[in-house]
Design a protein around this motif. Structure first.
Motif, short mmCIF file in Angstrom:
data_model
loop_
_atom_site.label_atom_id
_atom_site.label_comp_id
_atom_site.label_asym_id
_atom_site.label_seq_id
_atom_site.Cartn_x
_atom_site.Cartn_y
_atom_site.Cartn_z
N GLU A 27 0.81 -1.22 0.00
CA GLU A 27 0.00 0.00 0.00
C GLU A 27 0.85 1.27 0.00
N GLU A 70 0.84 4.11 -2.99
CA GLU A 70 0.65 5.54 -2.75
C GLU A 70 1.76 6.36 -3.41
N ASP A 86 1.32 9.14 -6.48
CA ASP A 86 1.54 10.51 -6.03
C ASP A 86 2.27 11.31 -7.11
#
Length: 183
Positions: free
Chosen positions: A103, A107, A111
């Motif tokens: 996870e 991210e 991003d």
């Protein structure tokens, strides 16, 4: 070789050792001693900073050592971490196939404010950690008709080691793109 390793270990245990000599010792020990000296090398990296880490961490990654796994995990969410140390963490967790990193890596991948090299490293690690199931993530990256070449590069990096039908279909889409990241 054992005598030489002993001499290098003795050198590295000196507090006032010149940094250049310490680096040479760390490099030598990592190359000739292999993962037998992981603990000493990690201690050297912790005590003597980034210059030493730049030699120790790639060795740990190559050996798939979990000696600093917790440190690597912490770096994934530390906004102040140096780019190169973050890439070491991403590569190390990818080499370990550390599922807890999935996870945070996702991210980083998504991003848009993250450094490009960091995002590509995250894509490569996610792809190597998950031999299947990344095609939908790759499809999401390239779903915008106005996508950039970067999104295509990230999608390709996610699927580098994949050969399932869904991944092959995404890679074919990338191959037909005007940006031509896949050829």
């Amino acid at each position: 070789i054992e005598d030489m390793q002993g001499t290098v270990i003795d050198l590295l245990n000196q507090d006032d050792l010149d940094l250049g000599v310490r680096i040479a010792g760390v490099k030598s020990l990592a190359e000739i001693g292999g993962d037998v000296h992981t603990e000493l090398l990690v201690r050297q990296a912790q005590q003597h900073g980034r210059a030493i880490r730049s030699y120790v961490e790639p060795a740990l990654i190559e050996w798939k050592s979990d000696a600093i796994k917790e440190s690597w995990m912490q770096r994934l969410t530390d906004p102040r971490v140096n780019k190169q140390l973050l890439i070491f963490a991403i590569d190390g967790l990818g080499a370990l196939a550390e599922s807890e990193a999935t996870e945070p890596l996702r991210e980083i991948l998504l991003d848009r404010s993250s450094n490009v090299e960091v995002r590509i490293a995250a894509a490569r690690s996610l792809g190597s950690m998950h031999p299947t199931g990344m095609a939908s993530q790759a499809s999401d990256l390239i779903s915008d008709p106005d996508r950039s070449m970067l999104e295509e590069l990230l999608a390709a990096a996610l699927l580098t080691q994949h050969n399932d039908d869904e991944s092959v279909a995404v890679l074919k889409t990338l191959a037909e793109s005007e940006h031509s990241v896949v050829q």
